[in-house]
Design a protein around this motif. Structure first.
Motif, short mmCIF file in Angstrom:
data_model
loop_
_atom_site.label_atom_id
_atom_site.label_comp_id
_atom_site.label_asym_id
_atom_site.label_seq_id
_atom_site.Cartn_x
_atom_site.Cartn_y
_atom_site.Cartn_z
N PHE A 178 -23.67 -18.67 5.17
CA PHE A 178 -24.96 -19.38 5.23
C PHE A 178 -25.54 -19.30 6.64
O PHE A 178 -26.73 -19.05 6.83
CB PHE A 178 -24.77 -20.84 4.79
CG PHE A 178 -26.06 -21.59 4.70
CD1 PHE A 178 -26.85 -21.52 3.55
CD2 PHE A 178 -26.50 -22.38 5.76
CE1 PHE A 178 -28.06 -22.21 3.46
CE2 PHE A 178 -27.70 -23.07 5.67
CZ PHE A 178 -28.47 -22.99 4.54
N GLY A 179 -24.68 -19.55 7.62
CA GLY A 179 -25.16 -19.51 9.00
C GLY A 179 -25.63 -18.12 9.41
O GLY A 179 -26.61 -17.98 10.15
N THR A 180 -24.95 -17.10 8.89
CA THR A 180 -25.34 -15.73 9.23
C THR A 180 -26.72 -15.41 8.67
O THR A 180 -27.58 -14.85 9.36
CB THR A 180 -24.30 -14.73 8.69
OG1 THR A 180 -23.05 -14.98 9.31
CG2 THR A 180 -24.74 -13.30 8.96
N LYS A 181 -26.96 -15.77 7.39
CA LYS A 181 -28.27 -15.52 6.80
C LYS A 181 -29.35 -16.35 7.51
O LYS A 181 -30.49 -15.88 7.68
CB LYS A 181 -28.25 -15.86 5.30
CG LYS A 181 -27.42 -14.91 4.46
CD LYS A 181 -27.66 -15.11 2.98
CE LYS A 181 -29.06 -14.61 2.59
NZ LYS A 181 -29.25 -14.67 1.10
N LEU A 182 -28.96 -17.54 7.97
CA LEU A 182 -29.91 -18.37 8.72
C LEU A 182 -30.29 -17.70 10.03
O LEU A 182 -31.47 -17.66 10.42
CB LEU A 182 -29.29 -19.75 8.97
CG LEU A 182 -30.22 -20.83 9.55
CD1 LEU A 182 -31.36 -21.13 8.58
CD2 LEU A 182 -29.42 -22.10 9.84
N ASN A 183 -29.30 -17.14 10.73
CA ASN A 183 -29.58 -16.42 11.98
C ASN A 183 -30.43 -15.18 11.74
O ASN A 183 -31.21 -14.77 12.62
CB ASN A 183 -28.28 -16.01 12.66
CG ASN A 183 -27.58 -17.14 13.37
OD1 ASN A 183 -28.23 -18.10 13.82
ND2 ASN A 183 -26.25 -17.07 13.47
N GLN A 184 -30.29 -14.59 10.54
CA GLN A 184 -31.06 -13.39 10.23
C GLN A 184 -32.45 -13.72 9.69
O GLN A 184 -33.23 -12.81 9.36
CB GLN A 184 -30.31 -12.54 9.19
CG GLN A 184 -29.00 -11.96 9.71
CD GLN A 184 -28.21 -11.27 8.61
OE1 GLN A 184 -28.57 -11.35 7.41
NE2 GLN A 184 -27.13 -10.59 9.00
N SER A 185 -32.77 -15.04 9.60
CA SER A 185 -34.08 -15.50 9.10
C SER A 185 -34.32 -15.02 7.66
O SER A 185 -35.43 -14.60 7.29
CB SER A 185 -35.22 -15.00 10.02
OG SER A 185 -35.06 -15.48 11.32
N ARG A 186 -33.23 -15.08 6.85
CA ARG A 186 -33.33 -14.61 5.47
C ARG A 186 -33.01 -15.73 4.45
O ARG A 186 -32.70 -15.46 3.31
CB ARG A 186 -32.38 -13.43 5.24
CG ARG A 186 -32.78 -12.18 6.01
CD ARG A 186 -32.08 -10.92 5.50
NE ARG A 186 -30.63 -10.98 5.58
CZ ARG A 186 -29.84 -10.98 4.51
NH1 ARG A 186 -30.34 -10.95 3.29
NH2 ARG A 186 -28.52 -11.00 4.67
#
Length: 426
Positions: free
Chosen positions: A74-82
């Motif tokens: 979840f955090g990774t997709k958040l950092n990717q703005s996705r």
């Protein structure tokens, strides 16, 4: 036997060299000096290390990763703005598919206030000065050793000249003694005495030549030259043109200044330990780029901050080092005081040696003149049959001894002069 030793020395190779040439070779090639030059470079490296400690830490990284951990995904997709509405589905949150992330990161950290670093720099700078000053004084010591050894070499060759002259006189005495003995004018004991004198001088010549080889070996070490070289001085042993000068101890001499710098280094080190417990102000920043494909940057973000770090027990932990540095500082102060005193005593002693040598030189010169006259008179009386062989041999031996003492007096004066120049070096 004497001729055999001379031939051996000649086979090794006799090199005629001046004092200035030896000094140039020594200052450029002496191993101790070259070793200290690297010591200076090492100290300079340490100073560079402390200087760069005040620079910010800047790092760049690029990382590829894959994860199916719920929080990380979840955090990774958040950092990717996705992030979309579907990403909040509980089933997807609890059991996400694996997520890839390619992210670049720029990190900067800088200490705005680091009170002990200033004193560590001062201590390191003092060490550079100490190493340089020690190198300078070592050069003075190498010059001193070369000059002293060159004087040893000059005296050894003068001794050889005196002995060779005495040998020629002794051989002539033996020849005349044999002629007189054959004619019945001389007892065999007198002939044996003349031959013994010749053998004695030949043995002394062997020792003098061995001394020349030993001195040459030591000079070879000083100038880092071939140890098989036998040196011959390019100029003869003589008095300096100015017989006396005022010699005063220079307290700004490089070794004195080096000891002062040692005290400074310990004082700075002590202050660094004291300041190590004060608060430090540290700033930090980072900037990140994230995407699910390499070298793209769909998501990005930054972080800025300032922090204060204060180790309340730091000074308590450093108390032992503070006490040690203080003791070393006080010891260095006492060492400088004692070293100055010893050098002042050396200066006073060498001034007395110089004056005594000057007086001894005057007496030795007069003794040579008197011995030459005595030998001349006894030689004439011997040729007329009015003097014993033993008296003639005694007069010749006395003249050789007086000449040796005369050259030794010049040598001692020059040695004292060279050492005084070393003590009073600016």
């Amino acid at each position: 036997m004497t001729l055999s030793l001379i031939s051996q020395i000649t086979a090794q190779g006799i090199v005629t060299i001046s004092e200035s040439e030896l000094l140039d070779k020594g200052l450029s090639s002496n191993i101790d000096l070259r070793r200290l030059e690297y010591h200076v470079k090492s100290a300079q490296g340490e100073l560079k290390t402390t200087s760069t400690m005040s620079l910010p830490d800047i790092g760049i990284s690029y990382t590829a990763m894959s994860t199916n951990q719920p929080l990380s995904a979840f955090g990774t997709k958040l950092n990717q703005s996705r992030i979309g509405a579907a990403d909040f589905d509980p089933d997807f949150l609890n059991s996400p598919d694996h997520i890839e992330d390619f992210f670049g990161k720029l990190e900067i950290q800088h200490s705005f206030y680091n009170p002990d670093l200033k004193y560590y720099k001062k201590a390191a700078a003092a060490k550079v000065d100490i190493a340089g000053l020690q190198l300078d004084r070592k050069k003075d010591q190498v010059v001193l050793e070369i000059k002293k050894s060159y004087l040893d070499l000059q005296l050894a060759y003068k001794s050889l000249d005196v002995l060779n002259a005495a040998l020629q006189f002794a051989k002539e005495n033996v020849r005349m003694a044999k002629d007189n003995a054959d004619q019945g004018y001389l007892q065999r004991s007198d002939l044996l005495a003349a031959e013994l004198r010749q053998r004695t001088i030949e043995n002394q010549i062997i020792m003098a030549e061995s001394s020349i080889a030993d001195i040459s070996d030591y000079l070879s070490v000083l100038v880092n030259d071939d140890p098989q070289t036998v040196y011959q001085p390019g100029d003869s042993l003589a008095m300096p043109t100015d017989l006396f000068s005022d010699f005063d101890l220079n307290e700004n001499r490089s070794d004195f200044k080096a000891l002062e710098k040692v005290s400074e280094a310990y004082a700075s080190q002590m202050e660094a330990y004291k300041k190590s417990s004060l608060p430090r102000i540290i700033g930090f920043a980072n900037y990140e780029l994230h995407d699910d494909t390499p070298f793209a940057a769909n998501g990005n973000g930054y972080m800025l901050g300032v922090g204060v770090h204060w180790n309340f027990l730091g000074k308590k932990k450093q108390q032992g080092k503070i006490s040690q540095s203080k003791a070393e500082y006080e010891k260095a102060q006492l060492q400088l005081e004692q070293y100055l005193l010893n050098n002042k005593l050396d200066l006073a002693r060498m001034k007395r040696v110089l004056e005594d040598s000057r007086k001894n030189l005057e007496l030795s010169e007069l003794s040579v003149e008197q011995s030459e006259e005595v030998l001349r008179i006894r030689t004439n009386r011997f040729n007329e049959g009015l003097e014993k062989t033993s008296d003639l041999l005694a007069a010749e031996a006395d003249l050789a001894e007086k000449r040796m003492l005369y050259y030794k007096a010049i040598y001692q004066y020059n040695q004292a002069r060279v050492y005084l120049e070393y003590l009073t070096k600016e």
